[in-house]
Design a protein around this motif. Sequence first.
Motif, short mmCIF file in Angstrom:
data_model
loop_
_atom_site.label_atom_id
_atom_site.label_comp_id
_atom_site.label_asym_id
_atom_site.label_seq_id
_atom_site.Cartn_x
_atom_site.Cartn_y
_atom_site.Cartn_z
N VAL A 290 -0.84 29.65 81.71
CA VAL A 290 -0.96 29.06 80.38
C VAL A 290 -0.01 29.79 79.43
O VAL A 290 0.43 30.91 79.71
N THR A 294 -2.57 29.76 74.10
CA THR A 294 -3.76 29.31 74.84
C THR A 294 -4.49 30.49 75.46
O THR A 294 -5.73 30.53 75.46
N ALA A 297 -6.40 32.19 72.75
CA ALA A 297 -7.59 31.42 72.39
C ALA A 297 -8.67 31.57 73.46
O ALA A 297 -9.87 31.68 73.14
N ALA A 334 -1.18 27.84 66.30
CA ALA A 334 -1.17 27.42 67.70
C ALA A 334 -2.42 27.91 68.42
O ALA A 334 -3.03 27.20 69.23
N SER A 337 -5.33 25.73 67.31
CA SER A 337 -5.31 24.41 67.94
C SER A 337 -5.79 24.50 69.39
O SER A 337 -6.58 23.66 69.85
N ALA A 338 -5.34 25.53 70.10
CA ALA A 338 -5.78 25.69 71.49
C ALA A 338 -7.27 26.00 71.57
O ALA A 338 -7.99 25.50 72.44
N HIS A 341 -9.02 22.57 70.96
CA HIS A 341 -8.75 21.38 71.77
C HIS A 341 -8.49 21.67 73.26
O HIS A 341 -8.57 20.74 74.06
N SER A 342 -8.16 22.88 73.64
CA SER A 342 -7.70 23.14 75.00
C SER A 342 -8.84 23.05 76.02
O SER A 342 -9.94 23.60 75.83
N VAL A 345 -9.52 26.59 77.48
CA VAL A 345 -10.42 27.42 76.67
C VAL A 345 -11.87 27.01 76.89
O VAL A 345 -12.77 27.86 76.99
#
Length: 357
Positions: A290, A294, A297, A334, A337-338, A341-342, A345
């Motif tokens: 990743v 990410t 996160a 970033a 956001s990860a 939404h990832s 994660v």
Amino acid sequence: MISYLSAALLALIGLTRLMTVRTGPKHLVTFFLSMAAALAISAEGTVRLLGDDLLPRLVTNALQLLAMRALVQLVRSTRSPEKPTAFWPIAVCWILMVLCYLDFAPHRLEAGTSGFQWRWSIVAYQVILTAYAVTCLVMFIRTLARSAAGRPRGTFRTGLRILVCAAVATIGWVLFSGLPSLWLEITDLADLDFLPRARLLGLCAMVLWVLGGLFTTWDGALRLARAWKGIRAVTPLWKELVAAQPQIALPLRHDLEFTLYRRVIEIRDGLLALRAHVPPHLGEWLRTPVDEPTRAAAELAAALVMREAGRSWPHRPHRDAHPGMREESAWLSAVSSAFKHSVVVREVRERAVAEVA
């Protein structure tokens, strides 16, 4: 309609300056809002609505003098130490203009005649208005021209130079529209032809003021937009960290750029406090390689679970902050956001919960 549109643009620039500069002097705000109100009151539609030519002109001229005083305050605020601007000169001008108005107002039906134009109160009114405005504008031009010469290339310096041109055009407008008795005497203009020409010169000057104001506020507006975008981007991550560690929250302050700066600091404090709770075997939970945001996160998601369970591992290394505020904000955006939404994660969070259970 043009007068109302120009007034709206000036008011918009003034309000933008007010939002951009939350603290410190508001001299440019006073200037733009005063000129906007003066344009709106002197517009033909407003004059027709009020049914009087002289009173709107008195109010308009008083607002214009207030705008000129704001320019003097602006140039004096650039000096170190700042030199205050006395209020009594403009107050004296206002009082004298009102006394002159009380003298010639009862003779409003004589307007347009030679006797009315050269009445002592009319001449005194015009001289007071013109002298104060021109003096303020000359002081403004001298200081602003020196300031623009020392600025680096960019929209701000361009805006300053346009404002210098606007001030020069305004001097021409003041000398023409502020001394109608003189110009009606030495030209063939009729009284009904004079006002439209004076209004046209004023609108040309206002266009330059609008352009200069837009150029000088462009950078500030862009900074506000970037700050608002950055705040929205890091808010999910910030909410999660503050909910887990309320002590990292700093005192509130209603300033977008400072709010973004404060939230970045709070997030950094929260991440540093949680780094000891990141499982050292977290890499085994990542099925595929990743990117760095990410992974950060995922470490945060696992650390929050492990902190709640009371587990920690000492001497956990941490990532150094980026050297610039914009770079750090982009990095944390970033990560945020990860974190939100990832799928990776979410899987790491589930593995951490399963291990604790």
